[in-house]
Design an enzyme around this catalytic site. Structure first.
Site, PDB file in Angstrom:
ATOM      1  N   ARG A  22       0.834  -1.199   0.000  1.00 50.03           N
ATOM      2  CA  ARG A  22       0.000   0.000   0.000  1.00 50.03           C
ATOM      3  C   ARG A  22       0.867   1.247   0.000  1.00 50.03           C
ATOM      4  O   ARG A  22       1.911   1.272   0.661  1.00 50.03           O
ATOM      5  CB  ARG A  22      -0.898   0.008   1.238  1.00 50.03           C
ATOM      6  CG  ARG A  22      -2.015   1.024   1.207  1.00 50.03           C
ATOM      7  CD  ARG A  22      -2.838   0.975   2.469  1.00 50.03           C
ATOM      8  NE  ARG A  22      -2.925  -0.353   3.046  1.00 50.03           N
ATOM      9  CZ  ARG A  22      -2.600  -0.609   4.305  1.00 50.03           C
ATOM     10  NH1 ARG A  22      -2.155   0.339   5.090  1.00 50.03           N
ATOM     11  NH2 ARG A  22      -2.719  -1.848   4.778  1.00 50.03           N
ATOM     12  N   SER A 110      -8.360  -0.407  -0.778  1.00 47.34           N
ATOM     13  CA  SER A 110      -9.296  -0.769   0.276  1.00 47.34           C
ATOM     14  C   SER A 110     -10.085   0.452   0.726  1.00 47.34           C
ATOM     15  O   SER A 110     -10.766   1.089  -0.056  1.00 47.34           O
ATOM     16  CB  SER A 110      -8.552  -1.442   1.428  1.00 47.34           C
ATOM     17  OG  SER A 110      -9.440  -1.932   2.386  1.00 47.34           O
ATOM     18  N   HIS A 111      -9.956   0.830   2.009  1.00 54.12           N
ATOM     19  CA  HIS A 111     -10.729   1.950   2.561  1.00 54.12           C
ATOM     20  C   HIS A 111      -9.872   3.207   2.706  1.00 54.12           C
ATOM     21  O   HIS A 111     -10.300   4.178   3.335  1.00 54.12           O
ATOM     22  CB  HIS A 111     -11.286   1.562   3.937  1.00 54.12           C
ATOM     23  CG  HIS A 111     -10.218   1.203   4.923  1.00 54.12           C
ATOM     24  ND1 HIS A 111      -9.644  -0.048   4.949  1.00 54.12           N
ATOM     25  CD2 HIS A 111      -9.598   1.922   5.879  1.00 54.12           C
ATOM     26  CE1 HIS A 111      -8.730  -0.081   5.899  1.00 54.12           C
ATOM     27  NE2 HIS A 111      -8.674   1.109   6.484  1.00 54.12           N
ATOM     28  N   LYS A 120      -3.395  -6.681  -2.884  1.00 55.33           N
ATOM     29  CA  LYS A 120      -3.567  -7.850  -2.033  1.00 55.33           C
ATOM     30  C   LYS A 120      -3.239  -9.061  -2.889  1.00 55.33           C
ATOM     31  O   LYS A 120      -3.746  -9.191  -4.012  1.00 55.33           O
ATOM     32  CB  LYS A 120      -4.989  -7.913  -1.484  1.00 55.33           C
ATOM     33  CG  LYS A 120      -5.317  -6.746  -0.546  1.00 55.33           C
ATOM     34  CD  LYS A 120      -6.742  -6.774  -0.025  1.00 55.33           C
ATOM     35  CE  LYS A 120      -6.997  -5.608   0.919  1.00 55.33           C
ATOM     36  NZ  LYS A 120      -8.399  -5.570   1.422  1.00 55.33           N
ATOM     37  N   ASP A 246     -16.981  -1.681   2.336  1.00 52.34           N
ATOM     38  CA  ASP A 246     -15.814  -0.815   2.223  1.00 52.34           C
ATOM     39  C   ASP A 246     -15.404  -0.684   0.761  1.00 52.34           C
ATOM     40  O   ASP A 246     -16.074  -1.203  -0.132  1.00 52.34           O
ATOM     41  CB  ASP A 246     -14.670  -1.326   3.105  1.00 52.34           C
ATOM     42  CG  ASP A 246     -14.036  -2.598   2.585  1.00 52.34           C
ATOM     43  OD1 ASP A 246     -14.717  -3.361   1.866  1.00 52.34           O
ATOM     44  OD2 ASP A 246     -12.860  -2.858   2.910  1.00 52.34           O
ATOM     45  N   ASP A 248     -13.258  -1.936  -1.263  1.00 53.64           N
ATOM     46  CA  ASP A 248     -13.017  -3.072  -2.159  1.00 53.64           C
ATOM     47  C   ASP A 248     -13.937  -4.258  -1.889  1.00 53.64           C
ATOM     48  O   ASP A 248     -13.748  -5.332  -2.459  1.00 53.64           O
ATOM     49  CB  ASP A 248     -11.552  -3.509  -2.108  1.00 53.64           C
ATOM     50  CG  ASP A 248     -11.120  -4.056  -0.753  1.00 53.64           C
ATOM     51  OD1 ASP A 248     -11.702  -3.656   0.267  1.00 53.64           O
ATOM     52  OD2 ASP A 248     -10.190  -4.889  -0.720  1.00 53.64           O
ATOM     53  N   ASP A 250     -14.587  -6.258   0.734  1.00 46.94           N
ATOM     54  CA  ASP A 250     -14.299  -7.452   1.544  1.00 46.94           C
ATOM     55  C   ASP A 250     -14.709  -7.291   3.003  1.00 46.94           C
ATOM     56  O   ASP A 250     -14.488  -8.184   3.817  1.00 46.94           O
ATOM     57  CB  ASP A 250     -12.829  -7.872   1.432  1.00 46.94           C
ATOM     58  CG  ASP A 250     -11.841  -6.806   1.894  1.00 46.94           C
ATOM     59  OD1 ASP A 250     -12.281  -5.751   2.417  1.00 46.94           O
ATOM     60  OD2 ASP A 250     -10.622  -7.012   1.712  1.00 46.94           O
ATOM     61  N   ARG A 251     -15.337  -6.144   3.373  1.00 49.22           N
ATOM     62  CA  ARG A 251     -15.814  -5.938   4.739  1.00 49.22           C
ATOM     63  C   ARG A 251     -17.280  -5.518   4.721  1.00 49.22           C
ATOM     64  O   ARG A 251     -17.751  -4.882   3.787  1.00 49.22           O
ATOM     65  CB  ARG A 251     -14.974  -4.872   5.454  1.00 49.22           C
ATOM     66  CG  ARG A 251     -13.549  -5.318   5.672  1.00 49.22           C
ATOM     67  CD  ARG A 251     -12.820  -4.398   6.644  1.00 49.22           C
ATOM     68  NE  ARG A 251     -12.608  -3.087   6.072  1.00 49.22           N
ATOM     69  CZ  ARG A 251     -12.853  -1.944   6.696  1.00 49.22           C
ATOM     70  NH1 ARG A 251     -13.375  -1.934   7.918  1.00 49.22           N
ATOM     71  NH2 ARG A 251     -12.594  -0.796   6.123  1.00 49.22           N
ATOM     72  N   THR A 310      -4.835  -9.929  15.131  1.00 51.32           N
ATOM     73  CA  THR A 310      -5.551  -9.100  14.176  1.00 51.32           C
ATOM     74  C   THR A 310      -4.838  -9.082  12.829  1.00 51.32           C
ATOM     75  O   THR A 310      -3.613  -9.141  12.763  1.00 51.32           O
ATOM     76  CB  THR A 310      -5.667  -7.665  14.735  1.00 51.32           C
ATOM     77  OG1 THR A 310      -6.556  -7.673  15.843  1.00 51.32           O
ATOM     78  CG2 THR A 310      -6.174  -6.699  13.687  1.00 51.32           C
ATOM     79  N   GLU A 329     -13.210 -10.683  12.141  1.00 49.20           N
ATOM     80  CA  GLU A 329     -12.439  -9.628  12.779  1.00 49.20           C
ATOM     81  C   GLU A 329     -13.341  -8.466  13.150  1.00 49.20           C
ATOM     82  O   GLU A 329     -14.331  -8.188  12.471  1.00 49.20           O
ATOM     83  CB  GLU A 329     -11.389  -9.078  11.810  1.00 49.20           C
ATOM     84  CG  GLU A 329     -10.146  -9.876  11.666  1.00 49.20           C
ATOM     85  CD  GLU A 329      -9.100  -9.045  10.941  1.00 49.20           C
ATOM     86  OE1 GLU A 329      -8.137  -8.629  11.595  1.00 49.20           O
ATOM     87  OE2 GLU A 329      -9.251  -8.806   9.739  1.00 49.20           O
ATOM     88  N   MET A 330     -12.943  -7.728  14.165  1.00 47.32           N
ATOM     89  CA  MET A 330     -13.665  -6.533  14.570  1.00 47.32           C
ATOM     90  C   MET A 330     -13.741  -5.514  13.439  1.00 47.32           C
ATOM     91  O   MET A 330     -14.676  -4.710  13.371  1.00 47.32           O
ATOM     92  CB  MET A 330     -12.990  -5.921  15.804  1.00 47.32           C
ATOM     93  CG  MET A 330     -13.734  -4.769  16.422  1.00 47.32           C
ATOM     94  SD  MET A 330     -15.332  -5.282  17.098  1.00 47.32           S
ATOM     95  CE  MET A 330     -16.140  -3.683  17.238  1.00 47.32           C
ATOM     96  N   SER A 331     -12.786  -5.534  12.537  1.00 43.30           N
ATOM     97  CA  SER A 331     -12.758  -4.577  11.429  1.00 43.30           C
ATOM     98  C   SER A 331     -13.845  -4.837  10.394  1.00 43.30           C
ATOM     99  O   SER A 331     -14.121  -3.976   9.561  1.00 43.30           O
ATOM    100  CB  SER A 331     -11.395  -4.623  10.742  1.00 43.30           C
ATOM    101  OG  SER A 331     -11.182  -5.905  10.181  1.00 43.30           O
ATOM    102  N   HIS A 333     -13.904  -7.914   8.482  1.00 49.47           N
ATOM    103  CA  HIS A 333     -13.536  -9.032   7.611  1.00 49.47           C
ATOM    104  C   HIS A 333     -14.181 -10.304   8.176  1.00 49.47           C
ATOM    105  O   HIS A 333     -13.964 -10.646   9.345  1.00 49.47           O
ATOM    106  CB  HIS A 333     -12.018  -9.212   7.560  1.00 49.47           C
ATOM    107  CG  HIS A 333     -11.292  -8.125   6.849  1.00 49.47           C
ATOM    108  ND1 HIS A 333     -11.132  -8.110   5.480  1.00 49.47           N
ATOM    109  CD2 HIS A 333     -10.684  -7.001   7.316  1.00 49.47           C
ATOM    110  CE1 HIS A 333     -10.445  -7.036   5.132  1.00 49.47           C
ATOM    111  NE2 HIS A 333     -10.165  -6.343   6.229  1.00 49.47           N
TER     112      HIS A 333
END
Length: 475
Positions: A22, A110-111, A120, A246, A248, A250-251, A310, A329-331, A333
């Site tokens: 990134r 991503s975000h 990725k 998000d 891309d 994936d969330r 994480t 995940e908390m994010s 995902h």
């Protein structure tokens, strides 16, 4: 015949993060850098006997020229490329299975803000992160790059219909549902509406025009301010549910008809219950930032809870290693290894959520009844480069010394140190972990009530000031 290029391009080491690649386009992530990354990946692929790599991109404005440079680098090693066009990241992951490549690259920021982009990567079925990404960087620095006498083949394939067909063939709603989706002008907007209509939903779309400038709000459902348009639209339309994605795809973010945000750790509980009904005794993985209610919930529903570090690539690798049925995940995902492929997919997770909730006449009541607690969002303590790691190491050292622990964390029941330090109490927890991508200490707190939350935060305040007296705390 293979030859080695005579010169090695200069590529910024800071592009290679813990979980992916990134950087700011043109400054760090240039055409030359993308070409070099492609050459390193192709060289690595040759070493593993990988003949073809799938390449996709999200909706960012820099995507087309980064794709061209990346593909040029890959093909220069003699490895073939299948270009699948503008797709969400989970669609790239799907393509590695559907097309049989086992390997792929999604060009995505991503975000992150519009000026960023990244990659990725999956090689031979494994997500590349950490040491895998560093190995690519070392290839570039050492000029350990092979070049074929003729470039690898290039073909283009549209996998979007196959992706939709696969999900629609798997997920069955008990009844039609009325929903609102907010894609934040990210790449998921090209697919999400089609998917949920194909499942039988009445769909209202917000910001589903793919626009790399992100003109409406930031495409990150982890932050409440980015969900306010969705909350308002759900109320205005009388929809049963709101889904957000998000940049891309994936969330997943979720809001109820009452405007309540159902954070991903509570989503994990609902998904775990559903998965365990079909696979009793299965392992369920969640990251250290998640609510302490998950473990007893999973046991109550016949599963084996497993806390882990994480990071979407780290969790994906753990899922592959253990064969767990589900991870989250908390994010946001969410990884289904039950009826799906084990990669993080916000679009598929949304479909599975609708399948569960369609069995109820009041989906919002089901979501809002999930165990909850007083908690903070993810908080960031900003530090100098590298100081975040040292600060958390000092906290851990004190905690693992009986005298220090009694002084800085009185009342603590347990210390979990798989990723930073998570201090467990009878009535809550506090977490401090060094970010793997930016120089911050990530903090999160949860407790049975506000008074307990304040007490735990007070202990962390004292502990952090004991090792870093000048720290400017965000709580």
């Amino acid at each position: 015949m293979l030859t080695t290029p005579s010169t090695s391009p200069r590529v910024d080491a800071n592009l290679f993060k813990a979980y992916d690649i990134r950087g700011v386009v043109e400054r760090g992530l240039s055409r030359d850098a993308a070409r070099a990354i492609g050459a390193a990946l192709g060289s690595e692929a040759r070493g593993r006997g990988v003949p073809e790599i799938a390449v996709g991109r999200d909706g960012r404005l820099s995507g087309p020229w980064l794709r061209d440079a990346l593909i040029e680098g890959i093909r220069g090693t003699g490895v073939a490329v299948v270009d699948i066009g503008q797709v969400a990241t989970p669609m790239l992951y799907f393509a590695t299975y559907h097309l049989g490549t086992g390997s792929g690259v999604e060009i995505t920021g991503s975000h992150n803000p519009p000026e960023y982009n990244g990659m990725k990567l999956v090689l031979a079925g494994e997500a590349l992160y950490g040491e895998g990404l560093q190995r690519l960087y070392r290839r570039i620095v050492a000029n350990d790059i092979v070049q074929a006498s003729s470039p690898g083949a290039l073909r283009s394939v549209d996998i979007s219909q196959a992706y939709l067909d696969r999900i629609v063939g798997d997920v069955r709603l008990a009844r039609p549902m009325r929903i609102v989706i907010d894609c934040g002008n990210g790449v998921a907007g090209a697919t999400a509406g089609r998917l949920y209509r194909a499942l039988g939903c009445d769909v209202t779309e917000l910001f589903c025009e793919v626009d790399g400038n992100f003109p409406n709000h930031h495409p990150d459902p982890a932050h409440p301010e980015n969900l306010q348009d969705l909350i308002a639209a759900v109320r205005r339309t009388g929809a049963e549910l709101g889904l957000a994605f998000d940049g891309d795809g994936d969330r997943l973010g979720v809001v109820t008809r009452n405007g309540k945000i159902i954070y991903p750790d509570r989503q994990i509980m609902l998904f775990a219950k559903d998965v365990l009904a079909a696979r009793p005794g299965a392992e369920i993985i969640f990251d250290v930032k998640c609510t302490r209610h998950i473990a007893p919930w999973v046991r109550q529903h016949g599963g084996r809870p497993s806390m882990w570090r994480t990071g979407h690539s780290v969790i994906k690798a753990r899922l592959r290693e253990t064969g767990a049925a589900f991870a989250g995940e908390m994010s946001g995902h969410l990884f289904f290894n039950d009826r799906w492929y084990g990669f993080d997919d916000g679009l598929y997770a949304g479909a599975r959520l609708l399948e569960i909730l369609s069995r109820s006449a009041d989906p919002s009541a089901v979501l809002e009844a999930l165990p909850d607690a007083s908690s903070t969002p993810e908080l960031h303590l900003h530090t100098a480069e590298g100081e975040n790691v040292r600060l958390v190491e000092r906290l851990r050292a004190l905690a693992q010394d009986g005298t220090g622990a009694a002084r800085i964390f009185p009342g603590a029941r347990e210390f979990i140190t798989i990723d930073g330090i998570r201090v467990e109490y009878d009535d809550g927890f506090g977490l401090a972990r060094p970010s793997n991508t930016t120089p911050v200490v990530v903090l999160r707190f949860e407790a049975d009530n506000g008074a307990a939350l304040a007490r735990i935060q007070g202990e962390f305040r004292s502990a952090i000031h004991a090792v870093a007296p000048d720290a400017q705390l965000p709580f």
